[in-house]
Design a protein around this motif. Structure first.
Motif, PDB file in Angstrom:
ATOM      1  N   PHE A  45     -21.265 -15.489  17.303  1.00  0.00           N
ATOM      2  CA  PHE A  45     -21.072 -13.921  17.712  1.00  0.00           C
ATOM      3  C   PHE A  45     -22.153 -13.568  18.580  1.00  0.00           C
ATOM      4  CE2 PHE A  45     -23.252  -9.965  16.438  1.00  0.00           C
ATOM      5  CZ  PHE A  45     -22.171  -9.024  16.432  1.00  0.00           C
ATOM      6  N   TRP A  46     -23.596 -14.204  18.343  1.00  0.00           N
ATOM      7  CA  TRP A  46     -24.693 -13.810  19.380  1.00  0.00           C
ATOM      8  C   TRP A  46     -24.424 -14.221  20.657  1.00  0.00           C
ATOM      9  CZ3 TRP A  46     -26.909 -10.188  16.859  1.00  0.00           C
ATOM     10  CH2 TRP A  46     -27.280 -10.138  15.636  1.00  0.00           C
ATOM     11  N   VAL A  47     -23.673 -15.417  20.953  1.00  0.00           N
ATOM     12  CA  VAL A  47     -23.557 -16.141  22.146  1.00  0.00           C
ATOM     13  C   VAL A  47     -22.405 -14.929  23.010  1.00  0.00           C
ATOM     14  CG1 VAL A  47     -22.297 -17.859  23.594  1.00  0.00           C
ATOM     15  CG2 VAL A  47     -23.635 -18.326  21.608  1.00  0.00           C
ATOM     16  N   VAL A  48     -21.277 -14.375  22.173  1.00  0.00           N
ATOM     17  CA  VAL A  48     -20.550 -13.590  22.940  1.00  0.00           C
ATOM     18  C   VAL A  48     -21.335 -12.291  23.141  1.00  0.00           C
ATOM     19  CG1 VAL A  48     -18.371 -12.173  22.499  1.00  0.00           C
ATOM     20  CG2 VAL A  48     -18.524 -14.615  21.846  1.00  0.00           C
ATOM     21  N   LEU A  49     -22.014 -11.860  22.306  1.00  0.00           N
ATOM     22  CA  LEU A  49     -22.831 -10.726  22.537  1.00  0.00           C
ATOM     23  C   LEU A  49     -23.935 -10.937  23.797  1.00  0.00           C
ATOM     24  CD1 LEU A  49     -22.875  -7.821  20.968  1.00  0.00           C
ATOM     25  CD2 LEU A  49     -24.759  -8.687  19.803  1.00  0.00           C
ATOM     26  N   GLY A  50     -24.522 -12.015  23.930  1.00  0.00           N
ATOM     27  CA  GLY A  50     -25.359 -12.133  24.929  1.00  0.00           C
ATOM     28  C   GLY A  50     -24.676 -12.183  26.337  1.00  0.00           C
ATOM     29  N   LEU A  51     -23.396 -12.774  26.395  1.00  0.00           N
ATOM     30  CA  LEU A  51     -22.520 -12.633  27.535  1.00  0.00           C
ATOM     31  C   LEU A  51     -21.976 -11.688  27.737  1.00  0.00           C
ATOM     32  CD1 LEU A  51     -20.442 -15.777  26.886  1.00  0.00           C
ATOM     33  CD2 LEU A  51     -22.297 -15.527  28.602  1.00  0.00           C
ATOM     34  N   LEU A  52     -22.060 -10.479  26.709  1.00  0.00           N
ATOM     35  CA  LEU A  52     -21.507  -9.017  27.067  1.00  0.00           C
ATOM     36  C   LEU A  52     -22.579  -8.329  27.666  1.00  0.00           C
ATOM     37  CD1 LEU A  52     -19.209  -7.197  26.748  1.00  0.00           C
ATOM     38  CD2 LEU A  52     -20.149  -6.539  24.398  1.00  0.00           C
ATOM     39  N   ALA A  53     -23.809  -8.772  27.211  1.00  0.00           N
ATOM     40  CA  ALA A  53     -24.938  -7.924  27.758  1.00  0.00           C
ATOM     41  C   ALA A  53     -25.195  -8.316  29.303  1.00  0.00           C
ATOM     42  CB  ALA A  53     -26.041  -8.328  26.987  1.00  0.00           C
ATOM     43  N   VAL A  54     -25.044  -9.698  29.469  1.00  0.00           N
ATOM     44  CA  VAL A  54     -25.174 -10.255  31.076  1.00  0.00           C
ATOM     45  C   VAL A  54     -23.908  -9.368  31.838  1.00  0.00           C
ATOM     46  CG1 VAL A  54     -24.789 -12.116  32.446  1.00  0.00           C
ATOM     47  CG2 VAL A  54     -26.279 -12.248  30.407  1.00  0.00           C
ATOM     48  N   TYR A  55     -22.699  -9.331  31.236  1.00  0.00           N
ATOM     49  CA  TYR A  55     -21.611  -8.500  32.299  1.00  0.00           C
ATOM     50  C   TYR A  55     -22.147  -7.154  32.258  1.00  0.00           C
ATOM     51  CZ  TYR A  55     -17.070  -6.540  32.988  1.00  0.00           C
ATOM     52  OH  TYR A  55     -16.027  -5.656  33.485  1.00  0.00           O
TER      53      TYR A  55
END
Length: 96
Positions: A45-55
């Motif tokens: 969950f945190w990995v996907v959330l981090g990738l979303l923040a980078v996007y």
């Protein structure tokens, strides 16, 4: 013949802000259902959330001219509502 100005395409596409908000909500809802609906939040969950923040950072910097004060305010409100959606989904979580 018919002049081109009459049949000129006038649709300029979906604004970047709307596309970014839709992407945030879709990814967050799917991410919550897959990785955070149990009693414990998985690290994915945190990995996907981090990738979303980078996007999000990339899209805002790439389209900086479209993000004026009004659009940034709407974007900030959408992020607050995204947190509300997350907590509403988590309260309906069934133990795994």
């Amino acid at each position: 013949m018919i002049p081109e100005e009459i049949f000129k395409r006038r649709h300029f596409g979906t604004p970047v802000l709307i596309t970014l908000i839709w992407t945030n909500y879709i990814v967050m809802i799917i991410n919550t259902y897959i990785f955070a609906m149990c009693t414990q939040i998985k690290w994915y969950f945190w990995v996907v959330l981090g990738l979303l923040a980078v996007y999000n950072f990339y899209q805002i910097n790439r389209n900086r001219e479209n993000f004026d004060r009004k659009n940034l305010l709407a974007y900030g409100i959408s992020l607050v509502l995204l947190l509300v959606v997350f907590f509403l989904l988590r309260t309906k979580a069934q133990p795994c």
